[in-house]
Design an enzyme around this catalytic site. Structure first.
Site, PDB file in Angstrom:
ATOM      1  N   LYS A   1      18.204 -55.619  19.983  1.00 56.69           N
ATOM      2  CA  LYS A   1      18.394 -54.454  20.515  1.00 56.69           C
ATOM      3  C   LYS A   1      17.487 -53.547  20.102  1.00 56.69           C
ATOM      4  O   LYS A   1      16.868 -53.600  18.912  1.00 56.69           O
ATOM      5  CB  LYS A   1      19.850 -54.069  20.283  1.00 56.69           C
TER       6      LYS A   1
ATOM      7  N   ARG B   1      34.769 -47.725  16.277  1.00 61.66           N
ATOM      8  CA  ARG B   1      33.953 -47.750  17.278  1.00 61.66           C
ATOM      9  C   ARG B   1      34.582 -48.457  18.813  1.00 61.66           C
ATOM     10  O   ARG B   1      35.563 -48.052  19.105  1.00 61.66           O
ATOM     11  CB  ARG B   1      32.495 -48.485  17.249  1.00 61.66           C
TER      12      ARG B   1
ATOM     13  N   TYR C   1       1.300 -26.075   6.095  1.00 60.21           N
ATOM     14  CA  TYR C   1       2.324 -25.028   6.539  1.00 60.21           C
ATOM     15  C   TYR C   1       3.109 -24.548   5.494  1.00 60.21           C
ATOM     16  O   TYR C   1       3.714 -25.658   4.831  1.00 60.21           O
ATOM     17  CB  TYR C   1       3.030 -25.654   7.828  1.00 60.21           C
TER      18      TYR C   1
ATOM     19  N   MET D   1       2.618 -32.359  12.917  1.00 60.23           N
ATOM     20  CA  MET D   1       2.676 -33.070  14.060  1.00 60.23           C
ATOM     21  C   MET D   1       1.923 -34.614  14.130  1.00 60.23           C
ATOM     22  O   MET D   1       2.347 -35.554  14.176  1.00 60.23           O
ATOM     23  CB  MET D   1       2.677 -32.447  15.460  1.00 60.23           C
TER      24      MET D   1
END
Length: 383
Positions: free
Chosen positions: A43, A141, A272, A320
């Site tokens: 998964k 769950r 930054y 980024m």
């Protein structure tokens, strides 16, 4: 003129080592022994390693059981030619029940509407379908509470075209070998099944990677190997007393290349917010990756990378698409040099667990972030 055959690839590259993956599956299989099946958890795009590619490699090792979260993943595997049993663990939309018959998939069930839809689809196709019942023995769950199990099983027994092939549960703290909840949850699981009497003879499975490695008495008929397949330890450790865990090999590595090398004077702010200011003349290597590539801002002024087999600390905020590392103590760094963010370079290594520690998370998230946000190539052994 640029040839149409010219291939342009990212400098940021996740490498998936098929040899290590095979080694881990074989090691786990040997550890649990011939009487216990191994479900390979693929998964989450195989925890960032590539679902169909990973399943194909494991199939070559003899794997015949796979676990996915959603129906769409299971159908994708079948369409890619993956045989064997494919379990869908998170349920499904009742209108899609027929897909389990069409693609020969195994549903995990915990809702009355699901077993009724499966029964109807099975009758329409003139077939029977085996289901695995999910019990919540303390995970909090998905699943039925133990008290609800007898009536649910009776409903399955009364429906045409459907039968109970297995019962499963999940351990919430098997990654912590001293956790008191693990034997309690396992005991609840066993007692719930035992109360069904001799009428249930199907598969029992509760062991995730933690229980597979640390609690052999909980293997039952089948274990579900997830993070261990990919070479990481559920508790972040690698002690020699962990059986299979002591021999696992990391499957994923993550590399990039230096984009620029800059010499900055003392007192220079970096990136930054100037969260790092140089205190001496400093050589900075700029790397062409950032949080878009899964190298999160949490690693700002915390993370380290490998260049020329030595560690270089991240300086300033990660952007980024860019981040900066201090290579003042590493001579000869040049544009194009390979940088290892995850993995081994010469005798040095940065592990997913180490990165997880810097990020305040777990290795599972690190692998998913890197694997699902970058170009992947599959290799056999070192490159």
């Amino acid at each position: 003129m640029v040839s149409e055959q010219t291939q342009v690839v990212s400098r940021n590259q996740v490498r998936i080592d098929r040899r290590a993956l095979r080694h881990n599956f074989n090691t786990i299989t040997e550890e649990v022994g011939p009487g216990v099946a191994v479900m390979a958890m693929v998964k989450g795009d195989a925890y960032g390693h590539g679902m169909t590619e990973t399943a194909a490699v494991l199939a070559g090792c003899g794997c015949r059981i796979y676990g996915v979260a959603e129906l769409v993943e299971a159908v994708t595997l079948r369409r890619a030619g993956i045989g064997g049993d494919i379990f869908v663990l998170l349920g499904f939309v009742a209108e899609e029940a027929e897909q389990f018959l069409l693609y020969d998939l195994t549903p995990v069930v915990f809702l009355h509407q699901d077993i009724e839809a499966l029964s109807q689809a099975a009758v329409q196709h003139g077939r029977e379908i085996g289901v695995h019942l999910k019990i919540d023995c303390g995970m909090g769950r998905l699943g039925l509470l133990p008290a609800e199990v007898p009536a649910f099983k009776q409903r399955i027994d009364n429906l045409p075209g459907i039968f109970l092939a297995g019962i499963m549960a999940h351990l919430p703290e098997a990654d912590q070998r001293q956790a008191a909840s693990t034997p309690q949850v396992f005991s609840c699981f066993q007692e719930t099944i035992d109360r069904l009497g001799a009428g249930f003879t199907g598969v029992r499975h509760i062991a995730n990677s933690g229980a597979t490695m640390y609690f052999p008495g909980m293997h039952c008929n089948m274990v579900r190997a997830g993070i261990s397949l990919y070479g990481c330890y559920p508790d972040g450790g690698a002690s020699d007393d962990l059986g299979a865990g002591a021999r696992l090999q990391p499957v994923m590595s993550f590399v990039t290349r230096v984009a620029q090398v800059r010499d900055l004077p003392a007192g220079s702010g970096i990136s930054y917010g100037h969260t790092y200011v140089t205190t001496r003349p400093t050589t900075i290597a700029v790397l062409p990756l950032g949080y878009e590539d899964g190298y999160l801002r949490d690693l700002s002024n915390r993370g380290e990378v490998l260049i020329h087999g030595r560690r270089a600390p991240v300086r300033g905020r990660i952007c980024m698409n860019l981040c900066m590392v201090d290579v003042t103590e590493i001579p000869g760094v040049a544009v194009g040099d390979e940088v290892v963010l995850l993995g081994r370079q010469d005798d040095a290594e940065i592990t997913a667990d180490e990165i997880a520690g810097w990020m305040g998370t777990i290795s599972y998230e690190v692998l998913c972030l890197f694997g699902n946000n970058n170009s992947r190539i599959h290799i056999d052994g070192k490159r």
